[in-house]
Scaffold this motif. Structure first.
Motif, PDB file in Angstrom:
ATOM      1  N   ARG A  53       4.430  -7.129  -7.654  1.00  0.00           N
ATOM      2  CA  ARG A  53       3.546  -7.459  -6.530  1.00  0.00           C
ATOM      3  C   ARG A  53       2.268  -6.631  -6.613  1.00  0.00           C
ATOM      4  O   ARG A  53       2.290  -5.484  -7.054  1.00  0.00           O
ATOM      5  N   PRO A  54       1.137  -7.211  -6.194  1.00  0.00           N
ATOM      6  CA  PRO A  54      -0.102  -6.432  -6.199  1.00  0.00           C
ATOM      7  C   PRO A  54       0.028  -5.222  -5.274  1.00  0.00           C
ATOM      8  O   PRO A  54       0.703  -5.303  -4.241  1.00  0.00           O
ATOM      9  N   PHE A  55      -0.601  -4.119  -5.669  1.00  0.00           N
ATOM     10  CA  PHE A  55      -0.504  -2.938  -4.816  1.00  0.00           C
ATOM     11  C   PHE A  55      -1.728  -2.043  -4.884  1.00  0.00           C
ATOM     12  O   PHE A  55      -2.504  -2.081  -5.830  1.00  0.00           O
ATOM     13  N   LEU A  90       0.862  -1.183   0.000  1.00  0.00           N
ATOM     14  CA  LEU A  90       0.000   0.000   0.000  1.00  0.00           C
ATOM     15  C   LEU A  90       0.898   1.232   0.000  1.00  0.00           C
ATOM     16  O   LEU A  90       1.560   1.533   0.989  1.00  0.00           O
ATOM     17  N   PHE A  91       0.932   1.908  -1.150  1.00  0.00           N
ATOM     18  CA  PHE A  91       1.753   3.112  -1.294  1.00  0.00           C
ATOM     19  C   PHE A  91       0.972   4.318  -0.770  1.00  0.00           C
ATOM     20  O   PHE A  91      -0.157   4.573  -1.208  1.00  0.00           O
ATOM     21  N   ALA A 106      -8.928  -9.004  -3.552  1.00  0.00           N
ATOM     22  CA  ALA A 106      -7.686  -9.317  -4.232  1.00  0.00           C
ATOM     23  C   ALA A 106      -7.057 -10.587  -3.711  1.00  0.00           C
ATOM     24  O   ALA A 106      -6.063 -11.059  -4.256  1.00  0.00           O
ATOM     25  N   GLY A 107      -7.623 -11.126  -2.637  1.00  0.00           N
ATOM     26  CA  GLY A 107      -7.061 -12.377  -2.098  1.00  0.00           C
ATOM     27  C   GLY A 107      -5.749 -12.096  -1.421  1.00  0.00           C
ATOM     28  O   GLY A 107      -4.719 -12.555  -1.834  1.00  0.00           O
ATOM     29  N   LEU A 158      -5.471  -2.499   7.576  1.00  0.00           N
ATOM     30  CA  LEU A 158      -5.789  -2.991   6.232  1.00  0.00           C
ATOM     31  C   LEU A 158      -4.994  -4.252   5.898  1.00  0.00           C
ATOM     32  O   LEU A 158      -5.295  -4.936   4.927  1.00  0.00           O
ATOM     33  N   GLY A 159      -3.964  -4.525   6.685  1.00  0.00           N
ATOM     34  CA  GLY A 159      -3.224  -5.772   6.490  1.00  0.00           C
ATOM     35  C   GLY A 159      -2.264  -5.753   5.322  1.00  0.00           C
ATOM     36  O   GLY A 159      -1.849  -6.804   4.838  1.00  0.00           O
ATOM     37  N   CYS A 160      -1.909  -4.565   4.864  1.00  0.00           N
ATOM     38  CA  CYS A 160      -0.971  -4.432   3.754  1.00  0.00           C
ATOM     39  C   CYS A 160       0.420  -4.079   4.286  1.00  0.00           C
ATOM     40  O   CYS A 160       0.573  -3.664   5.428  1.00  0.00           O
ATOM     41  N   GLU A 161       1.404  -4.232   3.412  1.00  0.00           N
ATOM     42  CA  GLU A 161       2.730  -3.702   3.704  1.00  0.00           C
ATOM     43  C   GLU A 161       2.724  -2.231   3.313  1.00  0.00           C
ATOM     44  O   GLU A 161       2.649  -1.903   2.134  1.00  0.00           O
ATOM     45  N   LEU A 162       2.803  -1.352   4.302  1.00  0.00           N
ATOM     46  CA  LEU A 162       2.717   0.085   4.031  1.00  0.00           C
ATOM     47  C   LEU A 162       4.062   0.611   3.545  1.00  0.00           C
ATOM     48  O   LEU A 162       5.111   0.248   4.083  1.00  0.00           O
ATOM     49  N   VAL A 163       4.008   1.458   2.519  1.00  0.00           N
ATOM     50  CA  VAL A 163       5.218   2.017   1.911  1.00  0.00           C
ATOM     51  C   VAL A 163       4.975   3.506   1.672  1.00  0.00           C
ATOM     52  O   VAL A 163       3.958   3.877   1.070  1.00  0.00           O
ATOM     53  N   TRP A 164       5.895   4.350   2.128  1.00  0.00           N
ATOM     54  CA  TRP A 164       5.763   5.781   1.846  1.00  0.00           C
ATOM     55  C   TRP A 164       5.967   6.046   0.355  1.00  0.00           C
ATOM     56  O   TRP A 164       6.930   5.544  -0.234  1.00  0.00           O
ATOM     57  N   ALA A 165       5.096   6.852  -0.211  1.00  0.00           N
ATOM     58  CA  ALA A 165       5.231   7.294  -1.605  1.00  0.00           C
ATOM     59  C   ALA A 165       4.978   8.794  -1.597  1.00  0.00           C
ATOM     60  O   ALA A 165       3.946   9.280  -2.036  1.00  0.00           O
ATOM     61  N   THR A 166       5.951   9.515  -1.060  1.00  0.00           N
ATOM     62  CA  THR A 166       5.749  10.927  -0.745  1.00  0.00           C
ATOM     63  C   THR A 166       7.063  11.685  -0.828  1.00  0.00           C
ATOM     64  O   THR A 166       8.145  11.097  -0.683  1.00  0.00           O
TER      65      THR A 166
END
Ligand SMILES: [Mg+2]
Length: 160
Positions: free
Chosen positions: A108-110, A3-4, A159-160, A51-59
């Motif tokens: 990877r899905p994002f 998750l960006f 998205a599974g 949300l259970g995602c791998e969070l990634v800064w995109a900023t």
């Protein structure tokens, strides 16, 4: 699932309860951080983590995202996308984050939440990214809302 996370206009709303007289562009020093941080709802941190995602800064906040924003949100330090100094893709009317962020995902899905991307970016990602991707546009006046979180949760679960 990645998750960006954009910050300005996504976690940090530009409208809402009041004007933003302190905001005049990219942050230059820590003394400018506090009044901006207080515009970010700290409850967003647990909601994003949930949300259970791998969070990634995109900023463009870069290191400051981890030194200031992550503690404010109660999040651990997160990986961050590096932005190449490259004007080549601007000719395609792509958002400047789209190609580097897609490369970072490496198939990877994002999910990408941002107040600036649009259909050109969606089309480009569909053509260049083999995994699933949700480019979710956020209203910069409000930042992430309950409605946005609902959309994200539905898409992520599907998205599974
Ligand atoms: Mg933004």
């Amino acid at each position: 699932m990645l998750l960006f996370l954009d910050v300005d206009g996504t976690l940090l709303p530009f409208g809402g309860p009041g004007p933003y007289p302190e905001y005049d562009g990219p942050l230059a020093d820590a003394s400018a951080l506090h009044p901006l941080l207080t515009r970010v709802d700290p409850a967003l941190g647990p909601r994003l983590a949930g949300l259970g995602c791998e969070l990634v800064w995109a900023t463009t906040w870069m290191d400051e995202a981890n030194t200031s924003l992550a503690p404010w949100l109660g999040l651990p330090p997160l990986p961050s996308v590096d932005w190449p100094d490259d004007d080549e893709l601007r000719a395609e009317r792509l958002h400047w984050k789209t190609a580097p962020l897609t490369a970072w995902a490496a198939g990877r899905p994002f999910v990408w939440v941002d107040d600036e991307m649009g259909d050109t970016d969606r089309a480009w990602v569909a053509a260049h990214h083999p995994g699933r991707a949700l480019l979710h546009h956020v209203d910069h006046r409000t930042g992430l809302t309950d409605t946005d979180f609902g959309v994200l949760r539905r898409w992520i679960s599907g998205a599974g």
